[in-house]
Design a protein around this motif. Structure first.
Motif, PDB file in Angstrom:
ATOM      1  N   MET A   1      38.675-108.946  75.128  1.00 31.38           N
ATOM      2  CA  MET A   1      38.052-108.005  74.206  1.00 31.38           C
ATOM      3  C   MET A   1      39.076-107.239  73.376  1.00 31.38           C
ATOM      4  O   MET A   1      38.780-106.770  72.272  1.00 31.38           O
ATOM      5  CB  MET A   1      37.176-107.008  74.987  1.00 31.38           C
ATOM      6  CG  MET A   1      36.107-107.652  75.838  1.00 31.38           C
ATOM      7  SD  MET A   1      34.937-108.634  74.886  1.00 31.38           S
ATOM      8  CE  MET A   1      33.904-109.271  76.197  1.00 31.38           C
ATOM      9  N   GLU A   2      40.277-107.088  73.889  1.00 35.50           N
ATOM     10  CA  GLU A   2      41.292-106.305  73.184  1.00 35.50           C
ATOM     11  C   GLU A   2      42.162-107.154  72.268  1.00 35.50           C
ATOM     12  O   GLU A   2      42.955-106.603  71.495  1.00 35.50           O
ATOM     13  CB  GLU A   2      42.166-105.583  74.212  1.00 35.50           C
ATOM     14  CG  GLU A   2      41.392-104.704  75.172  1.00 35.50           C
ATOM     15  CD  GLU A   2      40.637-103.591  74.449  1.00 35.50           C
ATOM     16  OE1 GLU A   2      41.131-103.131  73.398  1.00 35.50           O
ATOM     17  OE2 GLU A   2      39.562-103.194  74.938  1.00 35.50           O
TER      18      GLU A   2
ATOM     19  N   ARG B   1      32.739-100.539  68.129  1.00 33.76           N
ATOM     20  CA  ARG B   1      32.657-101.628  67.152  1.00 33.76           C
ATOM     21  C   ARG B   1      31.442-102.487  67.450  1.00 33.76           C
ATOM     22  O   ARG B   1      31.350-103.101  68.505  1.00 33.76           O
ATOM     23  CB  ARG B   1      33.928-102.466  67.195  1.00 33.76           C
ATOM     24  CG  ARG B   1      33.899-103.641  66.247  1.00 33.76           C
ATOM     25  CD  ARG B   1      35.218-104.334  66.206  1.00 33.76           C
ATOM     26  NE  ARG B   1      35.180-105.490  65.338  1.00 33.76           N
ATOM     27  CZ  ARG B   1      36.257-106.173  64.970  1.00 33.76           C
ATOM     28  NH1 ARG B   1      37.439-105.800  65.378  1.00 33.76           N
ATOM     29  NH2 ARG B   1      36.126-107.230  64.196  1.00 33.76           N
ATOM     30  N   LEU B   2      30.498-102.525  66.520  1.00 36.96           N
ATOM     31  CA  LEU B   2      29.295-103.351  66.674  1.00 36.96           C
ATOM     32  C   LEU B   2      29.383-104.557  65.770  1.00 36.96           C
ATOM     33  O   LEU B   2      29.951-104.479  64.677  1.00 36.96           O
ATOM     34  CB  LEU B   2      28.043-102.550  66.322  1.00 36.96           C
ATOM     35  CG  LEU B   2      27.654-101.442  67.309  1.00 36.96           C
ATOM     36  CD1 LEU B   2      26.454-100.694  66.778  1.00 36.96           C
ATOM     37  CD2 LEU B   2      27.369-102.000  68.674  1.00 36.96           C
ATOM     38  N   PRO B   3      28.847-105.688  66.192  1.00 36.66           N
ATOM     39  CA  PRO B   3      28.874-106.881  65.329  1.00 36.66           C
ATOM     40  C   PRO B   3      28.061-106.652  64.070  1.00 36.66           C
ATOM     41  O   PRO B   3      27.037-105.968  64.086  1.00 36.66           O
ATOM     42  CB  PRO B   3      28.233-107.967  66.210  1.00 36.66           C
ATOM     43  CG  PRO B   3      28.244-107.423  67.592  1.00 36.66           C
ATOM     44  CD  PRO B   3      28.241-105.946  67.492  1.00 36.66           C
TER      45      PRO B   3
ATOM     46  N   ASP C   1      38.692-111.713  65.709  1.00 34.49           N
ATOM     47  CA  ASP C   1      38.559-112.523  64.499  1.00 34.49           C
ATOM     48  C   ASP C   1      37.588-113.676  64.722  1.00 34.49           C
ATOM     49  O   ASP C   1      36.762-113.996  63.845  1.00 34.49           O
ATOM     50  CB  ASP C   1      39.931-113.055  64.077  1.00 34.49           C
ATOM     51  CG  ASP C   1      40.872-111.948  63.644  1.00 34.49           C
ATOM     52  OD1 ASP C   1      40.378-110.850  63.306  1.00 34.49           O
ATOM     53  OD2 ASP C   1      42.111-112.167  63.670  1.00 34.49           O
ATOM     54  N   ALA C   2      37.683-114.309  65.897  1.00 34.78           N
ATOM     55  CA  ALA C   2      36.756-115.408  66.203  1.00 34.78           C
ATOM     56  C   ALA C   2      35.326-114.902  66.298  1.00 34.78           C
ATOM     57  O   ALA C   2      34.381-115.577  65.872  1.00 34.78           O
ATOM     58  CB  ALA C   2      37.167-116.092  67.509  1.00 34.78           C
ATOM     59  N   GLU C   3      35.139-113.697  66.823  1.00 35.37           N
ATOM     60  CA  GLU C   3      33.802-113.129  66.945  1.00 35.37           C
ATOM     61  C   GLU C   3      33.213-112.833  65.566  1.00 35.37           C
ATOM     62  O   GLU C   3      32.028-113.112  65.308  1.00 35.37           O
ATOM     63  CB  GLU C   3      33.855-111.857  67.785  1.00 35.37           C
ATOM     64  CG  GLU C   3      32.485-111.278  68.101  1.00 35.37           C
ATOM     65  CD  GLU C   3      32.575-110.056  68.982  1.00 35.37           C
ATOM     66  OE1 GLU C   3      33.490-109.226  68.754  1.00 35.37           O
ATOM     67  OE2 GLU C   3      31.750-109.921  69.903  1.00 35.37           O
TER      68      GLU C   3
END
Length: 578
Positions: A210-211, A5-7, A217-219
């Motif tokens: 991270m999990e 998963r990449l931002p 959601d905050a990221e």
């Protein structure tokens, strides 16, 4: 095996770059002929880059000889970074598991620019300017201290411009610097490094965070806000760049009717860049699903800009002449030796502008005319004479500049000494600037070029100084006018006087034949000025023959300068204010 998963921040990088690199400068207009808002494109040509290199070479020439005068400089300004938020939990007696108590980080310090009359050069402005960072947040809901504002002081007359987006001298902003640091890394390493730059984790809980869905959601929300900030920052740079014309000193005056004990903030000047916001402590991420968030955000980077500072001295009168025409000697004679301008018998003695003040009494007497020094020789000769006086002990009993031989009557109506005594009689003063020599093809970077003429753009009047002892002083006038027009069309219209200096070198020892030749030469110069140097409004230039070395015929020069400066100031006062 799950996909990495990449931002979504990565996807916006290329799109933002494509959008904003299409704008060449803040002044380019939108092109809507195709039905969509597109920006005109233009890149710097090889001629522009060559111009930059020539300017750097000219600046290097003018810094030779230990002179520190600078009238243009490129600076990189960076506001303070916000302090990091804190991930902590409240602990006290009988409360082993208290609520989240991490404080927010302090805001980064802003950077301001303030004009001051105490400075006359940009040499004191550092090339890299960075504001103070905000302090980190701490436990028990303690927010970090905000960074103190940083004030950059520059001389009055400085023009501040922000370099456009495609300028090769522009420094990278925070996002570009991060992209550069991520080059060469694999996607997993990029993601980890970006997270380290944005998040603070409670000890030993980084992998567990991270999990958690609450962290993911905050990221996502954080990257979404970051894309909006980046877009707004680029749009601000493109549509409303920084531009200030600091032609007046800003002084803060406390209101007379202000209540006692009221605090008044000192004038900081003009805001250049704003500090980054402080990071959020972990209480901001508490929710019904996650009552004990173990992460916080780091402080945001402050704004970064690359500015061009250009100093245009606010001298009332500017001297324009060829090298060795006697401009420095003339300035010293007019100021009574107070202006420390080097005088020598070779070209380009003056490498940078020198400003002096001419003070005039009501009867027309100027301070330089009553100075003890009547002969202004070359600098090395005067230094040698001064050294001899030191060795002979003459300074042990010598009077200072403000002392007089006898008592000065309080009812005296005529000034007799320079210094403090002249303050009683001074009714008018103006500034005069001595500039480096201007030669033919200066616009092609011959000699010192003509970049230093920016110091005379705001002069109220210009004065040509030519060497009357030269073979053809009228040719010097023609070259000077052409170079002024080459630098800025219409600049030669500010000229008011032609000073034919070094007239003492003509006439021999009083030989009638030589005297007649000198008069004939001066007459031919006057005829040339009357025929070829007429201004657009029909005004004629005054021609005055002087011998600045011996302070001869300077009263007429000062009277004419005073008249033209007064007229220019009155015209400026009558102009409507925007």
């Amino acid at each position: 095996m799950s996909m990495l998963r990449l931002p979504s921040h990565f996807g916006s990088t290329l799109r933002l770059r494509r959008y904003f690199t299409t704008r060449s400068s803040p002044n380019d207009a939108y092109n809507t002929s195709s039905g969509q808002e597109r920006l005109d494109t233009r890149s710097y040509t090889s001629e522009d880059l060559e111009t930059f290199r020539r300017r750097r070479k000219t600046d290097w020439k003018r810094r030779q000889g230990g002179q520190s005068f600078l009238d243009n400089v490129i600076v990189t300004v960076r506001a303070g970074k916000g302090g990091d938020g804190c991930a902590a939990f409240h602990r006290e007696k009988f409360k082993p598991f208290g609520p989240p108590s991490g404080g927010d980080g302090g805001r980064g310090g802003d950077v301001y620019i303030l004009p001051t009359s105490e400075l006359t050069t940009l040499a004191t402005v550092p090339k890299k300017i960075r504001g103070e960072n905000g302090a980190h947040g701490q436990g028990t809901w303690q927010n970090g201290k905000a960074g103190s504002p940083l004030v950059i002081k520059v001389p009055v007359g400085t023009i501040v411009r922000q370099l456009p987006w495609n300028d090769p001298r522009r420094g990278k902003d925070a996002w570009e610097s991060e992209e550069e640091s991520l080059e060469g890394l694999d996607p997993s390493a990029k993601r980890d490094k970006m997270r380290d730059n944005r998040w603070v984790h409670y000890p030993r809980y980084q992998e567990a965070n991270m999990e958690r869905d609450s962290f993911k959601d905050a990221e996502d929300a954080f990257y979404k806000q970051e894309r909006i900030r980046r877009f707004q920052n680029r749009k601000k740079m493109a549509e409303s760049p920084v531009y200030f014309d600091l032609d007046k000193e800003e002084k803060f005056e406390r209101p007379v009717d202000a209540p006692l004990g009221t605090r008044h903030q000192e004038n900081l000047g003009h805001l250049i860049v704003s500090g980054g916001l402080g990071g959020l402590g972990n209480p901001h991420f508490a929710s019904t699903d996650n009552r004990s968030p173990k992460f916080a955000t780091r402080g945001l980077e402050g704004e970064r800009l690359t500015l061009s500072l250009e100093l245009k001295l606010l001298a009332d009168v500017g001297l324009v002449g060829m090298p060795n025409a006697g401009k420095s000697t003339l300035l010293r004679a007019l100021t009574g030796g107070r202006a420390k301008s080097e005088v020598a018998g070779y070209a380009f003695t003056t490498l940078n502008p020198v400003v002096g003040i001419v003070r005039v009494a009501e009867d027309g007497t100027f301070e330089g005319s009553i100075s003890d020094q009547n002969v202004y020789d070359e600098t090395w000769i005067e230094q040698q004479h001064e050294r001899e006086r030191w060795e002979n002990g003459e300074y042990a009993t010598a009077l200072t500049r403000n002392e007089t031989v006898g008592e000065v009557s309080e009812t005296s109506e005529v000034p007799s000494r320079p210094g403090h005594h002249f303050d009683l009689f001074e009714t008018f003063r103006f500034t005069i600037a001595d500039n480096p020599g201007l030669i033919a093809r200066a616009s092609e970077n011959v000699g010192l070029g003509h970049a230093f003429l920016r110091s005379m753009e705001r002069s109220l009047a210009l004065v040509y100084v030519v060497d009357l002892s030269a073979e053809a002083p009228w040719d010097e006038l023609r070259v000077l006018r052409e170079e002024l027009e080459s630098y800025q069309p219409g600049m030669s219209e500010k000229a008011c006087i032609v000073i034919a200096n070094k007239a003492d070198l003509l006439g021999g020892d009083g030989d009638p034949v030589e005297v007649d030749k000198a008069r004939e030469k001066l007459k031919r110069l006057e005829e040339y000025v009357e025929a070829e140097m007429v201004l657009a409004d029909g005004r004629q230039l005054d021609v005055v023959a002087t011998a600045a070395k011996y302070s001869q015929n300077l009263n007429k020069v000062v009277a004419l300068m005073q008249m033209y400066v007064q007229e220019a100031r009155e015209d400026m006062e009558d102009e409507p204010v925007d």
